[in-house]
Design a protein around this motif. Structure first.
Motif, PDB file in Angstrom:
ATOM      1  N   VAL A  27      42.815  18.798  47.519  1.00 63.24           N
ATOM      2  CA  VAL A  27      43.969  19.287  46.979  1.00 63.24           C
ATOM      3  C   VAL A  27      43.715  19.979  45.582  1.00 63.24           C
ATOM      4  O   VAL A  27      44.148  21.088  45.251  1.00 63.24           O
ATOM      5  N   ALA A  28      42.842  19.211  44.824  1.00 67.07           N
ATOM      6  CA  ALA A  28      42.410  19.710  43.472  1.00 67.07           C
ATOM      7  C   ALA A  28      41.868  20.928  43.698  1.00 67.07           C
ATOM      8  O   ALA A  28      41.973  22.074  42.759  1.00 67.07           O
ATOM      9  N   LEU A  29      40.865  21.077  44.665  1.00 66.72           N
ATOM     10  CA  LEU A  29      39.787  22.376  44.880  1.00 66.72           C
ATOM     11  C   LEU A  29      41.018  23.371  45.452  1.00 66.72           C
ATOM     12  O   LEU A  29      40.572  24.740  45.157  1.00 66.72           O
ATOM     13  N   ALA A  30      41.906  23.394  46.270  1.00 74.50           N
ATOM     14  CA  ALA A  30      42.815  24.095  46.832  1.00 74.50           C
ATOM     15  C   ALA A  30      43.677  24.659  45.704  1.00 74.50           C
ATOM     16  O   ALA A  30      43.941  26.001  45.592  1.00 74.50           O
ATOM     17  N   VAL A  31      44.168  24.056  44.698  1.00 76.30           N
ATOM     18  CA  VAL A  31      44.853  24.225  43.725  1.00 76.30           C
ATOM     19  C   VAL A  31      44.082  25.151  42.703  1.00 76.30           C
ATOM     20  O   VAL A  31      44.619  26.326  42.169  1.00 76.30           O
ATOM     21  N   LEU A  32      42.987  24.865  42.487  1.00 77.63           N
ATOM     22  CA  LEU A  32      41.935  25.705  41.712  1.00 77.63           C
ATOM     23  C   LEU A  32      41.712  26.932  42.191  1.00 77.63           C
ATOM     24  O   LEU A  32      41.894  27.910  41.459  1.00 77.63           O
ATOM     25  N   ALA A  33      41.458  27.114  43.404  1.00 78.82           N
ATOM     26  CA  ALA A  33      41.219  28.261  44.090  1.00 78.82           C
ATOM     27  C   ALA A  33      42.433  29.099  43.876  1.00 78.82           C
ATOM     28  O   ALA A  33      42.296  30.333  43.786  1.00 78.82           O
ATOM     29  N   ALA A  34      43.674  28.647  44.189  1.00 81.16           N
ATOM     30  CA  ALA A  34      44.931  29.456  44.170  1.00 81.16           C
ATOM     31  C   ALA A  34      45.017  29.766  42.708  1.00 81.16           C
ATOM     32  O   ALA A  34      45.532  30.891  42.456  1.00 81.16           O
ATOM     33  N   VAL A  35      44.869  29.098  41.728  1.00 80.88           N
ATOM     34  CA  VAL A  35      45.192  29.705  40.253  1.00 80.88           C
ATOM     35  C   VAL A  35      44.112  30.572  39.913  1.00 80.88           C
ATOM     36  O   VAL A  35      44.442  31.404  39.353  1.00 80.88           O
ATOM     37  N   CYS A  36      42.623  30.405  40.256  1.00 78.25           N
ATOM     38  CA  CYS A  36      41.824  31.413  40.313  1.00 78.25           C
ATOM     39  C   CYS A  36      42.311  32.583  40.696  1.00 78.25           C
ATOM     40  O   CYS A  36      41.998  33.792  40.237  1.00 78.25           O
ATOM     41  N   GLY A  37      42.478  32.691  42.177  1.00 74.99           N
ATOM     42  CA  GLY A  37      43.037  33.940  42.800  1.00 74.99           C
ATOM     43  C   GLY A  37      44.346  34.623  42.057  1.00 74.99           C
ATOM     44  O   GLY A  37      44.280  35.765  42.026  1.00 74.99           O
ATOM     45  N   ALA A  38      45.277  33.712  41.449  1.00 77.09           N
ATOM     46  CA  ALA A  38      46.377  34.383  40.820  1.00 77.09           C
ATOM     47  C   ALA A  38      45.969  35.128  39.393  1.00 77.09           C
ATOM     48  O   ALA A  38      46.229  35.926  38.979  1.00 77.09           O
ATOM     49  N   LEU A  39      45.017  34.382  38.922  1.00 76.43           N
ATOM     50  CA  LEU A  39      44.476  34.905  37.532  1.00 76.43           C
ATOM     51  C   LEU A  39      43.725  36.228  37.825  1.00 76.43           C
ATOM     52  O   LEU A  39      43.829  37.361  37.099  1.00 76.43           O
ATOM     53  N   PHE A  42      46.351  38.779  38.527  1.00 77.04           N
ATOM     54  CA  PHE A  42      46.862  39.419  37.212  1.00 77.04           C
ATOM     55  C   PHE A  42      45.956  40.117  36.566  1.00 77.04           C
ATOM     56  O   PHE A  42      46.421  41.289  35.808  1.00 77.04           O
ATOM     57  N   GLN A  43      44.712  39.706  36.323  1.00 82.63           N
ATOM     58  CA  GLN A  43      43.698  40.517  35.586  1.00 82.63           C
ATOM     59  C   GLN A  43      43.869  42.191  36.109  1.00 82.63           C
ATOM     60  O   GLN A  43      43.756  42.959  35.375  1.00 82.63           O
ATOM     61  N   ARG A  44      43.859  42.190  37.585  1.00 86.65           N
ATOM     62  CA  ARG A  44      43.897  43.438  38.318  1.00 86.65           C
ATOM     63  C   ARG A  44      45.051  44.171  37.761  1.00 86.65           C
ATOM     64  O   ARG A  44      45.169  45.417  37.851  1.00 86.65           O
ATOM     65  N   MET A  45      46.358  43.392  37.909  1.00 89.77           N
ATOM     66  CA  MET A  45      47.399  44.206  37.538  1.00 89.77           C
ATOM     67  C   MET A  45      47.479  44.523  36.032  1.00 89.77           C
ATOM     68  O   MET A  45      48.208  45.681  35.826  1.00 89.77           O
ATOM     69  N   THR A  46      47.078  43.836  35.153  1.00 86.61           N
ATOM     70  CA  THR A  46      47.154  44.101  33.670  1.00 86.61           C
ATOM     71  C   THR A  46      45.897  45.080  33.193  1.00 86.61           C
ATOM     72  O   THR A  46      46.234  45.599  32.016  1.00 86.61           O
ATOM     73  N   GLY A  47      44.902  45.532  33.989  1.00 85.63           N
ATOM     74  CA  GLY A  47      44.071  46.283  33.538  1.00 85.63           C
ATOM     75  C   GLY A  47      42.835  45.822  33.378  1.00 85.63           C
ATOM     76  O   GLY A  47      42.228  44.780  33.193  1.00 85.63           O
ATOM     77  N   ASP A  48      41.913  46.905  32.779  1.00 85.51           N
ATOM     78  CA  ASP A  48      40.466  46.318  32.403  1.00 85.51           C
ATOM     79  C   ASP A  48      40.515  45.525  31.040  1.00 85.51           C
ATOM     80  O   ASP A  48      41.263  45.810  30.136  1.00 85.51           O
ATOM     81  N   ARG A  49      39.664  44.528  30.972  1.00 92.97           N
ATOM     82  CA  ARG A  49      39.466  43.710  30.023  1.00 92.97           C
ATOM     83  C   ARG A  49      38.849  44.412  28.858  1.00 92.97           C
ATOM     84  O   ARG A  49      39.209  43.992  27.717  1.00 92.97           O
ATOM     85  N   ARG A  50      38.131  45.406  28.941  1.00 96.04           N
ATOM     86  CA  ARG A  50      37.714  46.206  27.753  1.00 96.04           C
ATOM     87  C   ARG A  50      38.737  46.808  26.692  1.00 96.04           C
ATOM     88  O   ARG A  50      38.685  46.757  25.850  1.00 96.04           O
ATOM     89  N   ARG A  51      39.643  47.444  27.738  1.00 93.13           N
ATOM     90  CA  ARG A  51      40.922  47.953  27.090  1.00 93.13           C
ATOM     91  C   ARG A  51      41.620  46.887  26.153  1.00 93.13           C
ATOM     92  O   ARG A  51      41.854  47.372  25.199  1.00 93.13           O
ATOM     93  N   ILE A  52      41.945  45.770  26.746  1.00 90.88           N
ATOM     94  CA  ILE A  52      42.536  44.818  26.179  1.00 90.88           C
ATOM     95  C   ILE A  52      41.844  44.438  24.732  1.00 90.88           C
ATOM     96  O   ILE A  52      42.453  44.218  23.853  1.00 90.88           O
ATOM     97  N   ARG A  53      40.856  44.276  25.166  1.00 96.70           N
ATOM     98  CA  ARG A  53      39.818  43.618  23.964  1.00 96.70           C
ATOM     99  C   ARG A  53      39.559  44.828  22.872  1.00 96.70           C
ATOM    100  O   ARG A  53      39.846  44.378  21.509  1.00 96.70           O
TER     101      ARG A  53
END
Length: 75
Positions: A27-39, A42-53
């Motif tokens: 269950v912990a691995l499934a939750v971790l995978a879901a959180v990583c997928g959501a992140l 979210f990163q794709r939706m918010t744009g490029d990391r370089r631009r944010i930095r």
């Protein structure tokens, strides 16, 4: 007879503990995978990391310049 029951009970207790631990880890691995997928989404939706930095660096520089100007004026 009693020692046999104790051995079987001990084996049963160890086995159920092992299974419960396996379920928790699964269950912990499934939750971790879901959180990583959501992140990742979210990163794709918010744009490029370089631009944010770059934006954060600009904001930090602007804040430092404002503090420096304040110090020159009041200190």
């Amino acid at each position: 007879m009693v020692s046999g029951v104790v051995v079987v009970a001990l084996l049963w207790w160890c086995w159920t503990g092992f299974v419960a631990l396996g379920n928790v880890v699964r269950v912990a691995l499934a939750v971790l995978a879901a959180v990583c997928g959501a992140l990742a989404v979210f990163q794709r939706m918010t744009g490029d990391r370089r631009r944010i930095r770059a934006e954060l660096r600009r904001e930090e520089r602007a804040a430092e310049e404002a503090v420096s100007a304040w110090r020159k004026q009041y200190l």
